[in-house]
Scaffold this active site. Structure first.
Site, short mmCIF file in Angstrom:
data_model
loop_
_atom_site.label_atom_id
_atom_site.label_comp_id
_atom_site.label_asym_id
_atom_site.label_seq_id
_atom_site.Cartn_x
_atom_site.Cartn_y
_atom_site.Cartn_z
CG ASP A 1 -2.18 0.65 1.00
OD1 ASP A 1 -2.29 1.07 0.03
OD2 ASP A 1 -2.94 1.31 1.81
N PRO B 1 -7.51 7.18 7.51
CG PRO B 1 -7.77 5.00 6.38
CD PRO B 1 -8.29 6.34 7.32
CD GLU C 1 -6.27 11.33 0.32
OE1 GLU C 1 -6.57 11.18 1.11
OE2 GLU C 1 -5.56 13.03 0.03
CB THR D 1 -3.50 19.88 5.21
OG1 THR D 1 -2.93 19.50 4.09
CG2 THR D 1 -4.90 19.05 5.59
CG LEU E 1 -14.29 27.03 20.78
CD1 LEU E 1 -14.65 27.07 22.13
CD2 LEU E 1 -12.61 27.02 20.91
CD GLU F 1 3.25 15.00 16.39
OE1 GLU F 1 4.12 15.03 15.19
OE2 GLU F 1 2.96 14.53 16.97
CB CYS G 1 7.50 14.14 9.56
SG CYS G 1 7.37 13.24 10.42
CD GLU H 1 8.38 17.80 4.62
OE1 GLU H 1 7.14 18.55 4.54
OE2 GLU H 1 8.50 17.26 5.83
CD GLU I 1 0.35 12.02 17.26
OE1 GLU I 1 1.17 11.73 16.94
OE2 GLU I 1 -0.57 11.67 17.29
P1 NAD Z 1 -1.11 16.03 3.77
O1 NAD Z 1 -1.80 17.42 4.58
O2 NAD Z 1 -1.54 16.49 1.56
O3 NAD Z 1 -2.13 14.91 4.02
C1 NAD Z 1 -3.04 14.50 4.97
C2 NAD Z 1 -3.99 13.91 5.76
O4 NAD Z 1 -4.76 15.33 5.80
C3 NAD Z 1 -4.77 13.05 4.55
O5 NAD Z 1 -5.41 12.12 5.03
C4 NAD Z 1 -5.61 13.82 4.19
O6 NAD Z 1 -6.70 13.49 3.13
C5 NAD Z 1 -6.61 14.77 4.67
N1 NAD Z 1 -6.56 16.44 4.59
C6 NAD Z 1 -5.97 16.16 3.29
N2 NAD Z 1 -6.99 18.09 3.56
C7 NAD Z 1 -7.00 17.91 4.51
C8 NAD Z 1 -8.17 19.29 4.55
N3 NAD Z 1 -8.60 20.51 4.40
N4 NAD Z 1 -8.77 19.02 5.55
C9 NAD Z 1 -8.73 17.63 6.46
N5 NAD Z 1 -8.00 16.64 5.98
C10 NAD Z 1 -7.44 16.64 5.23
O7 NAD Z 1 0.20 15.40 3.78
P2 NAD Z 1 0.71 13.42 3.35
O8 NAD Z 1 0.77 13.78 2.21
O9 NAD Z 1 -0.33 12.69 4.00
O10 NAD Z 1 1.86 13.23 4.44
C11 NAD Z 1 3.17 14.13 4.17
C12 NAD Z 1 3.42 15.63 5.32
O11 NAD Z 1 3.34 14.31 6.96
C13 NAD Z 1 4.77 15.42 5.20
O12 NAD Z 1 4.70 17.23 5.18
C14 NAD Z 1 5.02 15.10 6.28
O13 NAD Z 1 6.01 15.91 7.07
C15 NAD Z 1 3.93 15.10 7.30
N6 NAD Z 1 3.93 13.91 8.42
C16 NAD Z 1 4.37 14.48 9.58
C17 NAD Z 1 4.79 13.55 10.65
C18 NAD Z 1 4.87 14.27 12.44
O14 NAD Z 1 4.66 13.34 12.88
N7 NAD Z 1 4.83 15.19 12.64
C19 NAD Z 1 4.38 12.34 10.62
C20 NAD Z 1 4.05 12.06 8.94
C21 NAD Z 1 4.26 12.86 8.31
#
Ligand code: NAD
Length: 540
Positions: free
Chosen positions: A123, A214, A216, A269, A281, A287, A321, A435, A512
């Protein structure tokens, strides 16, 4: 993130207990069960619905894994209602009773490690050598850790004497830690089991119920964890999974019955979600992204420093990340460091995530644009190549692999990028500032400790930072000065469940893991106890 431990033993390989679905052959001739239709999990069972569908692809091959029924507002409402209905009974259990179920889930996750790891690798494109030895077992560790904490997670209040409160001198107050109700999590795709476990395990331990969405790109393993939790004895409705696309998360963010939202994803996001969550609220944990530094001093063990730089750039094909993508190396050891780094990196096998010998797997494959993430990473590389402030030392290209079925046929369109190293002379170039989220390392030179620390901190992010040195005083002096939520001394990216994890600055807030995560999933009630008469002498 992310290596919970590197010294795991191989789990028994005779654990092929089937999940409730048909078998799908995806790559390398391996055959294992994957549902052809992916649905949300609500109230302890899969929830069929009519409406929009999307495709879920395997990053290693480009093959279709399954069709996903995209959650509608009605699906979200059903999941939240199920979690709300389950809350009174779940929160009324003793912590020990909740903990027993979480601990049993940990045992089962370990038993299912082989299947879960394959599923995660198919996946997410992560090499099975990582998913099997680190990521799925890390999820199990997390459930075990919070299973152990559950019996005191919600009863650790305080008692305070209140002699000056205007009441009797023996009056006092005490606090109770209570669960919040329905909590939600929205996850990224880069290490799906762990991202989910870090949210769900502490939330359930504290007596909350949960709805998880999770990414998509990687809907599969969260659903398997839901099946496992049910097998472990979790009552229906306590944990629900909604699968969908980018329209699904906002429905959870806005939902007035969701009391807490924990988000892992990009900073962009995250900002959007914080604004929307403010309307109701909600408590939020963020993260987010990072651009972390690793400082290699002249007194470091260079071989260890090379190892740390590799683990913090090539692991999970660079899609982590907290990766230390800015490697600052002292001028006096830079030549040796670069030579050894290049020698070792050249030996890495980029390829099929399901091949146990693979070190660097496939770039994630978004459902709406299969090569979108790889193209983004290659875009950074191409612009960096054209920028005279950067010198390409190794890699810099996409990579094509042969998988079962022959080249060019259906299912042979995986997304691969070579581990790529640049030497950079300017901290302000795009490559050094932004990044990339792929296997791309920038090496920068320094001579002075104070200057190196200042440059390391010159970022909007603050997720991770590392220091390689044999000077004890320097190690702690620099650790204190890093503007970052996580600091590693003489290693990098190790994240056991006991250790709080989170960011400074634009990398987010809240923590976390560890006992700190209990704060995310509880609220404090204060109870004042009058031991004397009510003093109302100010009134007639
Ligand atoms: P993303 O922000 O594109 O999406 C993350 C999740 O948010 C997905 O499930 C997506 O469907 C959802 N989403 C998108 N738009 C939304 C909205 N408007 N409202 C609510 N949910 C929404 O991130 P990604 O591409 O999936 O992941 C990569 C990013 O995640 C990188 O920037 C990475 O650094 C960060 N990351 C951070 C950590 C941490 O612990 N700090 C861990 C893993 C990944």
């Amino acid at each position: 993130m992310l290596r919970t431990s590197l010294s795991r033993l191989s789990p028994p390989s005779s654990l092929l207990r089937p999940f409730s679905s048909s078998s799908t052959r995806l790559t390398s001739g391996k055959c294992f069960p994957i549902p052809s239709k992916t649905q949300s999990w609500i109230d302890g069972k899969y929830h069929g619905q009519s409406g929009e569908e999307m495709s879920n692809f395997s990053p290693g091959t480009g093959a279709l894994i399954s069709t996903v029924e995209v959650a509608t507002q009605a699906t979200i409402d059903a999941a939240v209602a199920s979690a709300q209905a389950a809350f009174p009974a779940w929160s009324a259990l003793s912590g020990a009773e909740r903990g027993r179920i979480l601990t049993r889930a940990a045992v089962l996750i370990r038993e299912y490690n082989s299947e879960m790891s394959l599923l995660e690798s198919v996946d997410a494109g992560i090499p099975v050598s990582e998913t099997e030895f680190v990521q799925v077992l890390g999820g199990a560790d997390c459930f075990e850790y919070y299973g152990g904490l559950a019996s005191n997670a919600c009863v650790t209040g305080q008692m305070m004497d209140t002699p000056h409160a205007g009441g009797h001198k023996d009056s006092f107050c005490y606090t109770r830690r209570e669960p919040l109700g329905v909590c939600a999590g929205i996850g990224a795709w880069n290490y799906p089991v762990l991202v989910m476990s870090w949210k769900v395990a502490p939330a359930l331990a504290c007596g909350n119920t949960f709805v998880y969405k999770p990414s998509e790109c990687t809907p599969l393993t969260a659903l398997k964890i839901a099946e496992i939790l049910k097998e472990a004895g979790l009552p229906d409705g306590v944990f629900n999974v909604v699968v969908g696309d980018r329209t699904t998360g906002p429905m959870l963010t806005r939902h007035s019955d969701v009391k807490k939202l924990s988000f892992t994803g990009s900073t962009e996001t995250g900002i959007r979600i914080v604004k929307e969550a403010a309307e109701t609220l909600k408590k939020v944990t963020m993260e987010l992204g990072g651009k972390s530094p690793l400082l290699v001093f002249e007194d470091a063990d260079v071989d260890n420093a090379v190892g740390a730089a590799m683990m913090s750039n090539w692991y999970t094909q660079g899609e982590i990340c907290s990766n230390a993508t800015r490697v600052f190396v002292h001028k006096s050891v830079k030549e040796e460091f670069v030579r050894k780094l290049v020698e070792r990196t050249k030996q890495l096998k980029v390829g099929d995530p399901l091949d146990p010998l693979t070190h660097v797997g496939a770039m994630i494959m978004p459902p709406d644009n299969k090569t979108g993430h790889m193209d983004r990473v290659i875009g950074y590389i191409e612009r960096a190549k054209a920028d005279p402030r950067n010198k390409l030392i190794l890699g810099g290209n996409t990579h094509t692999i042969e998988v079962a079925g022959g080249k060019g046929g259906s299912g042979n369109e995986g997304c691969y990028v070579e581990p790529t190293i640049f030497e950079c002379t300017d901290d302000n170039s795009e490559l050094v500032k932004e990044e990339v989220f792929g296997p791309v390392m920038s090496i920068l030179e320094f001579e002075d400790e104070a200057d190196a620390v200042e440059r390391a901190n010159d970022t909007i992010y603050g997720l991770g930072a590392g220091i390689m040195t044999n000077n004890l005083a320097r190690a702690h002096r620099v650790a204190k000065q890093f503007q970052s939520g996580n600091v590693w001394i003489n290693n990098y990216n190790l994240t056991p469940s006991e250790m709080p994890f989170g960011g400074y600055g634009m990398s987010g807030y809240g923590r976390e893991c560890g006992t700190y995560a209990i704060d995310n999933y509880t609220q404090i009630k204060n109870v004042y106890v009058e031991m004397g008469d009510v003093d109302s002498s100010c009134y007639p």
